[in-house]
Every structure is written in structure tokens, then in C-alpha cells.
Design a protein around this motif. Sequence first.
Motif, short mmCIF file in Angstrom:
data_model
loop_
_atom_site.label_atom_id
_atom_site.label_comp_id
_atom_site.label_asym_id
_atom_site.label_seq_id
_atom_site.Cartn_x
_atom_site.Cartn_y
_atom_site.Cartn_z
N MET A 157 0.83 -1.20 0.00
CA MET A 157 0.00 0.00 0.00
C MET A 157 0.87 1.26 0.00
O MET A 157 0.65 2.17 -0.80
CB MET A 157 -0.92 -0.02 1.21
CG MET A 157 -1.83 1.19 1.30
SD MET A 157 -2.81 1.17 2.78
CE MET A 157 -4.07 -0.03 2.37
N SER A 158 1.90 1.29 0.87
CA SER A 158 2.67 2.55 0.87
C SER A 158 4.16 2.35 0.63
O SER A 158 4.92 3.29 0.66
CB SER A 158 2.45 3.30 2.19
OG SER A 158 2.80 2.47 3.26
N THR A 159 4.59 1.11 0.37
CA THR A 159 6.01 0.91 0.09
C THR A 159 6.38 1.48 -1.28
O THR A 159 7.53 1.57 -1.64
CB THR A 159 6.40 -0.58 0.14
OG1 THR A 159 5.43 -1.31 -0.61
CG2 THR A 159 6.40 -1.08 1.56
N HIS B 176 3.94 -3.49 4.72
CA HIS B 176 3.23 -2.40 4.04
C HIS B 176 3.24 -1.11 4.85
O HIS B 176 2.94 -0.04 4.34
CB HIS B 176 1.77 -2.82 3.76
CG HIS B 176 0.98 -3.00 5.02
ND1 HIS B 176 1.00 -4.17 5.75
CD2 HIS B 176 0.18 -2.15 5.70
CE1 HIS B 176 0.23 -4.03 6.82
NE2 HIS B 176 -0.28 -2.82 6.81
N MET B 177 3.62 -1.22 6.13
CA MET B 177 3.64 -0.03 6.98
C MET B 177 4.87 0.85 6.72
O MET B 177 4.96 1.97 7.23
CB MET B 177 3.60 -0.42 8.47
CG MET B 177 2.18 -0.80 8.89
SD MET B 177 2.08 -1.67 10.47
CE MET B 177 2.96 -0.59 11.56
N GLN B 178 5.81 0.32 5.96
CA GLN B 178 7.00 1.11 5.69
C GLN B 178 6.74 2.14 4.59
O GLN B 178 6.07 1.85 3.61
CB GLN B 178 8.14 0.18 5.24
CG GLN B 178 9.40 0.94 4.88
CD GLN B 178 10.56 0.00 4.78
OE1 GLN B 178 11.34 -0.17 5.69
NE2 GLN B 178 10.65 -0.65 3.65
N ILE C 1 3.45 12.11 11.51
CA ILE C 1 2.38 11.30 12.11
C ILE C 1 2.10 10.09 11.22
O ILE C 1 1.69 10.24 10.07
CB ILE C 1 1.09 12.14 12.31
CG1 ILE C 1 1.36 13.32 13.24
CG2 ILE C 1 -0.04 11.25 12.85
CD1 ILE C 1 0.18 14.27 13.41
N ASP C 2 2.34 8.90 11.78
CA ASP C 2 2.17 7.67 10.99
C ASP C 2 1.87 6.49 11.92
O ASP C 2 2.49 5.44 11.82
CB ASP C 2 3.45 7.40 10.17
CG ASP C 2 3.25 6.26 9.19
OD1 ASP C 2 2.10 5.89 8.92
OD2 ASP C 2 4.26 5.73 8.69
N ALA C 3 0.93 6.70 12.85
CA ALA C 3 0.57 5.62 13.77
C ALA C 3 -0.90 5.25 13.56
O ALA C 3 -1.43 5.45 12.47
CB ALA C 3 0.87 6.05 15.21
N ASP C 4 -1.56 4.71 14.59
CA ASP C 4 -2.95 4.28 14.46
C ASP C 4 -3.85 5.44 14.01
O ASP C 4 -3.81 6.54 14.58
CB ASP C 4 -3.45 3.68 15.78
CG ASP C 4 -3.22 4.61 16.95
OD1 ASP C 4 -2.07 5.08 17.13
OD2 ASP C 4 -4.19 4.93 17.66
N LYS C 5 -4.65 5.15 12.99
CA LYS C 5 -5.39 6.23 12.31
C LYS C 5 -6.49 6.84 13.19
O LYS C 5 -6.81 8.03 13.07
CB LYS C 5 -6.01 5.71 11.00
CG LYS C 5 -5.02 4.96 10.10
CD LYS C 5 -3.69 5.68 9.91
CE LYS C 5 -2.62 4.82 9.27
NZ LYS C 5 -1.25 5.32 9.46
N GLU C 6 -7.07 6.01 14.09
CA GLU C 6 -8.15 6.53 14.95
C GLU C 6 -7.67 7.67 15.84
O GLU C 6 -8.46 8.49 16.29
CB GLU C 6 -8.74 5.40 15.82
CG GLU C 6 -9.55 4.38 15.03
CD GLU C 6 -8.69 3.23 14.48
OE1 GLU C 6 -7.47 3.42 14.24
OE2 GLU C 6 -9.26 2.14 14.27
N VAL D 52 1.77 14.11 7.60
CA VAL D 52 0.83 13.06 8.00
C VAL D 52 0.76 12.00 6.91
O VAL D 52 0.50 12.31 5.74
CB VAL D 52 -0.58 13.64 8.26
CG1 VAL D 52 -1.47 12.59 8.92
CG2 VAL D 52 -0.52 14.90 9.12
N ASP D 53 0.99 10.76 7.30
CA ASP D 53 1.06 9.68 6.32
C ASP D 53 -0.29 8.99 6.11
O ASP D 53 -1.18 9.07 6.96
CB ASP D 53 2.08 8.63 6.80
CG ASP D 53 2.56 7.75 5.66
OD1 ASP D 53 2.74 8.28 4.54
OD2 ASP D 53 2.76 6.54 5.87
N ASN D 54 -0.43 8.34 4.97
CA ASN D 54 -1.59 7.50 4.62
C ASN D 54 -2.90 8.28 4.49
O ASN D 54 -3.97 7.73 4.74
CB ASN D 54 -1.79 6.38 5.66
CG ASN D 54 -0.58 5.49 5.81
OD1 ASN D 54 0.11 5.54 6.83
ND2 ASN D 54 -0.27 4.70 4.81
N THR D 55 -2.83 9.54 4.09
CA THR D 55 -4.07 10.32 4.05
C THR D 55 -4.94 10.00 2.82
O THR D 55 -6.07 10.46 2.75
CB THR D 55 -3.79 11.83 4.15
OG1 THR D 55 -2.80 12.18 3.19
CG2 THR D 55 -3.31 12.21 5.54
CA CA Z 1 2.23 4.67 7.02
#
Ligand code: CA
Length: 220
Positions: free
Chosen positions: A1-3, A41-43, A142-147, A168-171
Motif C-alpha cells: 500500500m505505501s512501500t 506495508h507499513m514502511q 504522524i504515521d501511527a494508528d489512524k483513529e 501526515v502519512d496515509n491520508t
Molecule cells: Ca504509514
Amino acid sequence: MSTQSLGLDSALAAYLLRTGTRETETLAKLRAETVERSDAHMQIAPEQGQLMHLLVELIAARNILEIGTFTGYSTLWMALAAPSDARIVACDVDPEAAALAQRAWDEAGVADRIELHLRPALETLDGRLNEGEAGCHDLAFIDADKENYDAYYERSLRLMRPGGLILVDNTLWGGSVIDSAKRDAATEAIRAFNAKLSQDERITLAMTPVGDGLTLARKR
Ligand code: CA
């Protein structure tokens, strides 16, 4: 997803890695080690690491907060751009991933500028605020739990100096933000967060499609 950045095919991603990034040997090794993990995928993508490296240089960031360190790849990209007296407060709750991170930081000779906090990031951020560090930080990632994104963001905003940058990651969340069938808590949290930032007058905003969506918010 984000690699690798969203919508980029692997040939173009390989070209970008070869031509547009300057990944050190330690970074490349750490990325390869992380790929072996089931949660790889978290990397972040290398091109995102390179961009974050440049941003640290651009604003001469010395005091950095990282919320969600994982195996330390993003931390290392930032640490390599920071001056030797920089202080990076790295937050995570996974000791196994952190061990991999610590080894890479040692190998790259930047471990002395990284402070690892293995406990919930909100506790670490509240600790910084209680220590009187509001307005003392230059950059947050910021790249931790989305909630908890909104809670991380509000604390980070207080901890930043005017002109400080929050990344902010994964937006874009793999495109889920525009998929109305996706109603899970993480997706809803990211949607609400993005909507809030689009109207937030406290910052200058740039949402980018780098990686899995990287939002830049500069504190006014
Ligand atoms: Ca991420």
C-alpha cells in the motif's frame, strides 16, 4: 500500500528509486529487512523518505517528533538530514520493530540523535507538553494508528513552533477515502481528519499523492 507511491507501476517506481533517491546502504538494507515482515506495508516508500529528508534540510529541523516509528526507516531518512545536535523523539509500541530500527540507527551513526519512547505516543506527547515544550519543535511525522490521528495532530500543532511542519502519512489510504463502501474506523477517521484539515486556518495545507498520500501542514 505505501512501500511505493499510489498508482505508480513497479517499473516507474524502480526508475524513481534508481534516479531520484539517494538511499544509503543502511537505508537499503533496512528496507530489505523490513520487506520480510508480514506488516511490511507499513514502511514508507523510498521517494517519500527522500522527500522527508529534503524537508528536514529545508526548514533546518532540529527538534523532530515521530509518531509511529516502526522499523525506523523514516526516522533514519530524517536523522541523516538533521544536524548532529538534533533530537528526534521517536514513538512506537512495538519492541521487535524497534530493535531493528535501533540496529540500523547505530550502524548509520545517528543513534545519538534519536530518543526512542516505547509506549503509547499520546503519553509521550503529553509528557513533552508537560515539560513545557509547546512551540519548541520544528517538524512532526504522524504515521501511527489512524483513529488517533486527530489527537496526534492537535498535540503536534501545540508542540510546533510557528513555521513548523507536520507531515501526515496515509491520508489517501489506498484510495479508500473515496470508496463509500469502506466504513471501518480507520477509514472514517482519515476522512474526518482530511475534511478537518481542508478547513483548518491554523495551517497552510498541501495534500500530496506521494506514497499512500502525504499531507503537509505548516503551522502559521
Ligand atoms: Ca504509514
